[in-house]
Motif scaffolding. Structure first.
Motif, short mmCIF file in Angstrom:
data_model
loop_
_atom_site.label_atom_id
_atom_site.label_comp_id
_atom_site.label_asym_id
_atom_site.label_seq_id
_atom_site.Cartn_x
_atom_site.Cartn_y
_atom_site.Cartn_z
N LYS A 379 0.83 -1.20 0.00
CA LYS A 379 0.00 0.00 0.00
C LYS A 379 0.87 1.26 0.00
N LYS A 380 1.92 1.27 0.82
CA LYS A 380 2.80 2.44 0.88
C LYS A 380 3.54 2.65 -0.44
N LEU A 381 3.97 1.56 -1.06
CA LEU A 381 4.66 1.68 -2.34
C LEU A 381 3.71 2.18 -3.43
N GLU A 382 2.48 1.69 -3.43
CA GLU A 382 1.52 2.12 -4.43
C GLU A 382 1.22 3.61 -4.30
N GLU A 383 1.26 4.12 -3.08
CA GLU A 383 1.07 5.56 -2.87
C GLU A 383 2.18 6.37 -3.52
N LEU A 384 3.34 5.73 -3.73
CA LEU A 384 4.47 6.39 -4.40
C LEU A 384 4.48 6.12 -5.90
N GLY A 385 3.47 5.42 -6.39
CA GLY A 385 3.44 5.08 -7.81
C GLY A 385 4.23 3.84 -8.15
N ILE A 386 4.63 3.06 -7.14
CA ILE A 386 5.40 1.82 -7.34
C ILE A 386 4.43 0.65 -7.19
N THR A 387 4.29 -0.16 -8.24
CA THR A 387 3.24 -1.17 -8.29
C THR A 387 3.81 -2.58 -8.17
N PRO A 388 3.37 -3.37 -7.19
CA PRO A 388 3.81 -4.77 -7.11
C PRO A 388 3.38 -5.55 -8.36
N TRP A 389 4.29 -6.35 -8.90
CA TRP A 389 4.03 -7.18 -10.08
C TRP A 389 2.99 -8.25 -9.74
N LEU A 390 3.05 -8.79 -8.54
CA LEU A 390 2.04 -9.69 -8.00
C LEU A 390 2.14 -9.66 -6.48
N MET A 391 1.13 -10.18 -5.80
CA MET A 391 1.18 -10.32 -4.35
C MET A 391 1.52 -11.77 -4.03
N PRO A 392 2.74 -12.04 -3.56
CA PRO A 392 3.17 -13.41 -3.30
C PRO A 392 2.35 -14.07 -2.20
N GLN A 393 2.36 -15.39 -2.19
CA GLN A 393 1.66 -16.17 -1.17
C GLN A 393 2.55 -16.45 0.04
N GLY A 394 3.62 -15.72 0.15
CA GLY A 394 4.53 -15.89 1.28
C GLY A 394 5.83 -15.16 1.01
N GLY A 395 6.76 -15.28 1.94
CA GLY A 395 8.08 -14.68 1.76
C GLY A 395 8.11 -13.20 2.09
N PHE A 396 9.25 -12.57 1.76
CA PHE A 396 9.42 -11.17 2.14
C PHE A 396 9.80 -10.26 1.00
N GLY A 436 13.09 -1.00 -15.29
CA GLY A 436 11.93 -0.37 -14.68
C GLY A 436 11.39 -1.08 -13.46
N PHE A 437 12.16 -2.06 -12.94
CA PHE A 437 11.70 -2.84 -11.79
C PHE A 437 12.65 -2.69 -10.61
N MET A 438 12.14 -3.01 -9.42
CA MET A 438 12.93 -2.95 -8.19
C MET A 438 12.41 -4.03 -7.25
#
Length: 462
Positions: A379-396, A436-438
């Motif tokens: 949520k915090k990253l999306e507020e900065l315009g940074i979009t998760p490629w997917l939401m993993p089912q675990g991990g960090f 374009g990814f991080m």
């Protein structure tokens, strides 16, 4: 001048025969025992000499057939491994930034969890138990396969997944990285081709290039590798190995789907491809995904892993599960290069923690905590315009796309000036198409000030 060791004498004798054309390219070298008898040295001395010459690229090992003179006998030089002027996209440099970061620095780009996320009390109790162990555990070398208790524990865990294997099919190593290195020493020779995902864990690239092999990448999708491209690569390049994380892939966080896993193994069997499945993040899954080793039964798949992500990066120990003949050959290589596996103290410490209810409770709590932190960080990253490629089912990890036109290496460079360590996308990309990814480590983003400088960097770079 210091006198040469016996190992150096053997190496010198082989070098002189190669440079003097007495031994020709592709010619088989004397057997270890044969040369030991000829030079009046121990077989372990010859084994170490052969291993060092292999590392230099002068000779190579052919599985089950001995050692041979390399076609191009050029010694390996780490300074020649994919030199890059832009150090923000250099795997070696990113690793060094994370390892050498000052305590005050934010590290959302590093690959491990903060100390207060780890089972510190369990580790301290285990240290006290190990300190009271028999004298031999504290001072002697360990067995060639490593702690039987830990191998039996792992075999039990594998059986719960449906992977039938015994303690003797498991080899403990000094680390997960060393596990891969040993497999490469056994199965690869300079010039061979290895398939990797794009993106993939950056140290896969660094380690494989150290073995002087050619890397071919296959795009990694949300379901696994692009199978159409994967099949094309197998037909065109005839690779020897493919290395991947099937569960919670690094850096994307994706996991293989069953259809992709079955098709991948079918292609591997058809094209005589060996698969290394790095299972290091599997314990972070609350619901296990499909495992290549389980489907394959360790016929063409080698499973590796370690405990550095779930237990402690300070207590290094890895493992290899493979078919018996490979384990036997890997034992010899480990004796030659490391005189055995991990420290017996380390293995006993890890077993002491893993076998307790406290560790199971730790993992349950860790999975819950990470699930919450992934949501908050996304949520915090999306507020900065940074979009998760997917939401993993675990991990960090969260593999994220930056705002249009923003270069992650440039952002990482700016962040370093503000004492923030980031992991830009092209670090993970053989094809260098991930600018374009991080990758973000959500466990390292819980401090409220971590994203504050990132907001400034994004504003200034935009």
């Amino acid at each position: 001048m210091l006198s040469e060791t016996r190992t150096q004498q053997v190496m010198g004798a082989i070098r002189r025969k190669i440079t003097g054309r007495i031994l020709q390219p592709s010619e088989r070298l004397p057997s270890i025992r044969g040369l030991a008898a000829t030079m009046n040295v121990s077989p372990s001395t010859v084994a170490e000499a052969y291993d060092r010459l292999t590392a230099e690229g002068l000779i190579y090992a052919r599985r089950g057939a001995g050692f041979y003179v390399a076609q191009t006998a050029q010694p390996f030089d780490v300074t020649e491994v994919e030199p890059r002027l832009n150090r923000e996209i250099d795997p070696f440099w990113v690793t060094r930034q994370s390892l050498d970061a000052e305590p005050h620095m934010a590290k959302p780009g590093c690959g491990w969890l903060p100390p207060d996320w780890m089972p510190l009390e369990e580790l301290r109790r285990a240290l006290r138990r190990v300190a009271r162990a028999d004298d031999a555990l504290l001072v002697d070398y360990g067995s060639t396969r490593g702690s039987f208790a830990l191998r039996r524990f792992l075999a039990g865990q594998f059986a719960d997944e449906g992977l039938t294997t015994g303690p003797d099919d498991i080899l403990l190593t000094a680390s997960g990285t060393q596990a891969i290195d040993l497999i490469c020493r056994l199965l690869l020779r300079p010039g061979d081709t290895v398939v990797v995902d794009d993106p993939c864990y950056f140290n896969f690239q660094a380690l494989l290039r150290a073995h002087q092999v050619e890397l071919v990448s296959v795009s990694f999708t949300k379901k696994g590798p692009d199978l159409e491209r994967f099949e094309q690569v197998l037909k065109q390049y005839r690779p020897t190995l493919y290395i991947t994380n099937s569960a919670l892939h690094n850096p994307t966080g994706a996991s293989l789907t069953p259809p992709v896993a079955h098709k991948l193994l079918k292609l591997a069997a058809t094209h005589n491809l060996i698969v290394i499945e790095d299972d290091i993040f599997a314990a972070f899954e609350s619901e296990p995904s499909v495992r290549l080793a389980v489907l394959d039964g360790l016929e063409n798949v080698i499973r590796i892993g370690s405990f550095s992500k779930t237990l402690s990066a300070s207590v290094r120990c890895g493992y290899i599960a493979a078919k018996k003949e490979w384990v036997e050959a890997l034992i010899d290589l480990q004796v030659a290069t490391n005189f055995g596996g991990p420290s017996p103290v380390t293995a006993e410490l890890i077993y002491s923690v893993l076998s307790t209810g406290g560790y199971r409770r730790h993992m349950y709590g860790l999975r819950e905590r990470l699930a919450q932190q992934r949501r908050v960080s996304a949520k915090k990253l999306e507020e900065l315009g940074i979009t998760p490629w997917l939401m993993p089912q675990g991990g960090f990890y969260l593999w994220c796309e930056l705002p249009d036109g923003m270069d992650s290496a440039d952002l990482a460079r700016r962040a370093l000036d503000g004492d923030v360590v980031l992991a830009p996308g092209n670090v993970f990309s053989v094809s260098q198409t991930m600018a374009g990814f991080m990758r973000f480590n959500v466990g390292q983003m819980s401090h409220p000030e971590t994203l504050a400088p990132l907001h400034t960097f994004l504003r200034d770079a935009g």
